[in-house]
Design a protein around this motif. Structure first.
Motif, PDB file in Angstrom:
ATOM      1  N   ALA A 166       0.844  -1.206   0.000  1.00 49.30           N
ATOM      2  CA  ALA A 166       0.000   0.000   0.000  1.00 49.30           C
ATOM      3  C   ALA A 166       0.871   1.244   0.000  1.00 49.30           C
ATOM      4  CB  ALA A 166      -0.918   0.021   1.218  1.00 49.30           C
ATOM      5  N   LEU A 167       0.491   2.219  -0.828  1.00 45.86           N
ATOM      6  CA  LEU A 167       1.034   3.569  -0.730  1.00 45.86           C
ATOM      7  C   LEU A 167       0.232   4.288   0.344  1.00 45.86           C
ATOM      8  CD1 LEU A 167       1.373   4.474  -4.501  1.00 45.86           C
ATOM      9  CD2 LEU A 167       3.220   4.709  -2.822  1.00 45.86           C
ATOM     10  N   LEU A 168       0.910   4.855   1.329  1.00 43.86           N
ATOM     11  CA  LEU A 168       0.207   5.443   2.468  1.00 43.86           C
ATOM     12  C   LEU A 168       0.609   6.909   2.647  1.00 43.86           C
ATOM     13  CD1 LEU A 168       0.613   2.443   4.947  1.00 43.86           C
ATOM     14  CD2 LEU A 168      -1.443   3.090   3.677  1.00 43.86           C
ATOM     15  N   PRO A 169      -0.278   7.723   3.244  1.00 44.18           N
ATOM     16  CA  PRO A 169       0.074   9.136   3.435  1.00 44.18           C
ATOM     17  C   PRO A 169       1.200   9.321   4.449  1.00 44.18           C
ATOM     18  CG  PRO A 169      -2.136   8.650   4.331  1.00 44.18           C
ATOM     19  CD  PRO A 169      -1.669   7.420   3.620  1.00 44.18           C
ATOM     20  N   THR A 170       1.229   8.476   5.480  1.00 38.86           N
ATOM     21  CA  THR A 170       2.276   8.570   6.511  1.00 38.86           C
ATOM     22  C   THR A 170       2.632   7.161   6.985  1.00 38.86           C
ATOM     23  OG1 THR A 170       0.551   8.762   8.200  1.00 38.86           O
ATOM     24  CG2 THR A 170       1.542  10.821   7.447  1.00 38.86           C
ATOM     25  N   ALA A 171       3.761   7.054   7.660  1.00 38.55           N
ATOM     26  CA  ALA A 171       4.203   5.754   8.178  1.00 38.55           C
ATOM     27  C   ALA A 171       3.256   5.270   9.277  1.00 38.55           C
ATOM     28  CB  ALA A 171       5.624   5.884   8.726  1.00 38.55           C
ATOM     29  N   ASP A 177      -3.293   0.025  12.207  1.00 39.94           N
ATOM     30  CA  ASP A 177      -3.295   1.436  12.625  1.00 39.94           C
ATOM     31  C   ASP A 177      -3.746   2.368  11.502  1.00 39.94           C
ATOM     32  OD1 ASP A 177      -2.226   0.492  14.977  1.00 39.94           O
ATOM     33  OD2 ASP A 177      -0.145   0.996  14.445  1.00 39.94           O
ATOM     34  N   VAL A 178      -3.844   1.857  10.275  1.00 39.83           N
ATOM     35  CA  VAL A 178      -4.214   2.695   9.124  1.00 39.83           C
ATOM     36  C   VAL A 178      -5.737   2.732   9.024  1.00 39.83           C
ATOM     37  CG1 VAL A 178      -3.971   3.017   6.629  1.00 39.83           C
ATOM     38  CG2 VAL A 178      -2.099   1.979   7.951  1.00 39.83           C
ATOM     39  N   GLU A 179      -6.276   3.909   8.857  1.00 46.37           N
ATOM     40  CA  GLU A 179      -7.729   4.073   8.741  1.00 46.37           C
ATOM     41  C   GLU A 179      -8.220   3.233   7.544  1.00 46.37           C
ATOM     42  OE1 GLU A 179     -11.340   5.542   7.428  1.00 46.37           O
ATOM     43  OE2 GLU A 179      -9.568   6.322   6.382  1.00 46.37           O
ATOM     44  N   PRO A 180      -9.341   2.486   7.704  1.00 49.53           N
ATOM     45  CA  PRO A 180      -9.728   1.493   6.692  1.00 49.53           C
ATOM     46  C   PRO A 180      -9.828   2.032   5.262  1.00 49.53           C
ATOM     47  CG  PRO A 180     -11.037   1.172   8.673  1.00 49.53           C
ATOM     48  CD  PRO A 180     -10.210   2.405   8.899  1.00 49.53           C
ATOM     49  N   GLY A 186      -4.981   3.011  -0.546  1.00 49.21           N
ATOM     50  CA  GLY A 186      -3.524   2.807  -0.625  1.00 49.21           C
ATOM     51  C   GLY A 186      -3.181   1.478  -1.268  1.00 49.21           C
ATOM     52  N   MET A 187      -3.962   0.450  -0.928  1.00 42.19           N
ATOM     53  CA  MET A 187      -3.700  -0.879  -1.499  1.00 42.19           C
ATOM     54  C   MET A 187      -4.065  -0.940  -2.980  1.00 42.19           C
ATOM     55  SD  MET A 187      -4.780  -3.675   1.408  1.00 42.19           S
ATOM     56  CE  MET A 187      -4.435  -5.029   0.274  1.00 42.19           C
ATOM     57  N   THR A 188      -5.239  -0.406  -3.338  1.00 41.54           N
ATOM     58  CA  THR A 188      -5.624  -0.476  -4.752  1.00 41.54           C
ATOM     59  C   THR A 188      -4.678   0.400  -5.588  1.00 41.54           C
ATOM     60  OG1 THR A 188      -7.298   1.225  -4.375  1.00 41.54           O
ATOM     61  CG2 THR A 188      -8.050  -1.057  -4.350  1.00 41.54           C
ATOM     62  N   GLY A 189      -4.270   1.553  -5.009  1.00 41.57           N
ATOM     63  CA  GLY A 189      -3.326   2.422  -5.721  1.00 41.57           C
ATOM     64  C   GLY A 189      -2.007   1.712  -5.979  1.00 41.57           C
ATOM     65  N   ALA A 229       0.450  -7.073   9.048  1.00 44.50           N
ATOM     66  CA  ALA A 229      -1.018  -7.166   9.129  1.00 44.50           C
ATOM     67  C   ALA A 229      -1.387  -8.465   9.844  1.00 44.50           C
ATOM     68  CB  ALA A 229      -1.630  -7.132   7.730  1.00 44.50           C
ATOM     69  N   VAL A 230      -1.841  -8.333  11.087  1.00 47.92           N
ATOM     70  CA  VAL A 230      -2.191  -9.504  11.894  1.00 47.92           C
ATOM     71  C   VAL A 230      -3.713  -9.573  12.016  1.00 47.92           C
ATOM     72  CG1 VAL A 230      -1.884 -10.641  14.137  1.00 47.92           C
ATOM     73  CG2 VAL A 230      -0.022  -9.252  13.179  1.00 47.92           C
ATOM     74  N   GLY A 231      -4.288 -10.726  11.682  1.00 47.46           N
ATOM     75  CA  GLY A 231      -5.736 -10.899  11.805  1.00 47.46           C
ATOM     76  C   GLY A 231      -6.535 -10.039  10.848  1.00 47.46           C
TER      77      GLY A 231
END
Ligand code: FE2
Ligand code: FE2
Length: 263
Positions: A166-171, A177-180, A186-189, A229-231
């Motif tokens: 995923a490309l994310l806005p911040t670490a 911890d990433v908002e859904p 981020g993942m589709t991008g 990514a756990v669970g």
């Protein structure tokens, strides 16, 4: 001001450490780049990170494990963000063999990397890590045909190569911890960047390849380009199922680059 460490070491499960860094992608955010240490009886290092990390990578690795103990260096694929420190690690890990495919070996040779210590393994075959066998799997999304992930049935951990990135806005320390919605876009991008062929695939066949991942029932997904990514496997699979219908990626052109540089 305290400087961000170049590499962070995260204990993901009792026997897996992630050594992660974040690459800035101007105009798009940041991309995690992870390697992993599996403390099996015959320890495995999954990928070796970008060359730009240099000594910082070696120091982080030596903190996680004595490199002389590494039995296998699993190359998910020989892209520069995965093989950058391979030669340096091989020097410090005299017993390690490099696990790759026939095509991976050929690309290593073209990159000037040593191929005298390879161990060829195809998806469907497994690797002896002493106290467990690790299964080689073909990830549903990839940017290189030799891409091979691995699944540890003893812990339910999937190492998925570039897939599920995923490309994310911040670490973020964890994918949870990433908002859904941010995680989804981020993942589709990232999938459209990494696999520009995705929008042309037969949707039913693509769902079959995602189902093959679901059938493994991974509890933990460790992508080269996602925080651990756990669970969250169902969420990751649902997000990736949307990628073929996301707008195809077109990178900035020269005029856009010049605007970015001017800004
Ligand atoms: Fe790649
Ligand atoms: Fe990658």
């Amino acid at each position: 001001m305290t400087e961000q460490p170049l590499i962070t070491t995260t204990s993901v499960t009792p026997d897996v450490d992630a050594l992660g860094t974040w690459l800035p992608v101007p105009g798009f955010g940041v991309l995690p780049v992870n390697t992993f240490v599996i403390r099996a009886a015959r320890p495995v290092l999954v990928d070796t990170g970008p060359a730009a990390l240099g000594d910082a990578f070696l120091r982080a690795l030596e903190t996680a494990i004595d490199p002389a103990r590494i039995a296998w260096i699993w190359l998910t694929h020989p892209d520069p963000d995965h093989v950058g420190n391979l030669a340096a690690v091989l020097d410090r890990a005299p017993r390690a063999r490099v696990v790759t495919t026939f095509l991976g070996m050929a690309k290593m040779g073209l990159l000037g990397l040593p191929v005298d210590r390879v161990h060829l393994l195809n998806p469907g075959q497994s690797l002896d890590a002493g106290d467990r066998r690790l299964l080689a799997v073909a990830p549903p999304v990839f940017d290189a045909p030799e891409s091979t992930g691995l699944f540890d049935p003893s812990t339910g951990t999937l190492f998925s190569a570039d897939c599920f990135g995923a490309l994310l806005p911040t670490a973020a320390a964890r994918a949870a911890d990433v908002e859904p919605e941010t995680l989804r876009t981020g993942m589709t991008g990232w999938a459209t960047v990494d696999a520009p062929w995705l929008h042309r695939v037969d949707r039913a066949r693509f769902r079959e390849s995602l189902q093959a991942v679901a059938d493994l029932q991974p509890k933990t997904v460790l992508s080269s380009h996602l925080p651990p990514a756990v669970g969250m496997t169902d969420t990751l699979l649902r997000n990736l199922a949307l990628a073929p219908d996301a707008p195809p990626f077109i990178g900035p052109d020269q005029a856009a680059l010049e605007r970015m540089l001017a800004a």
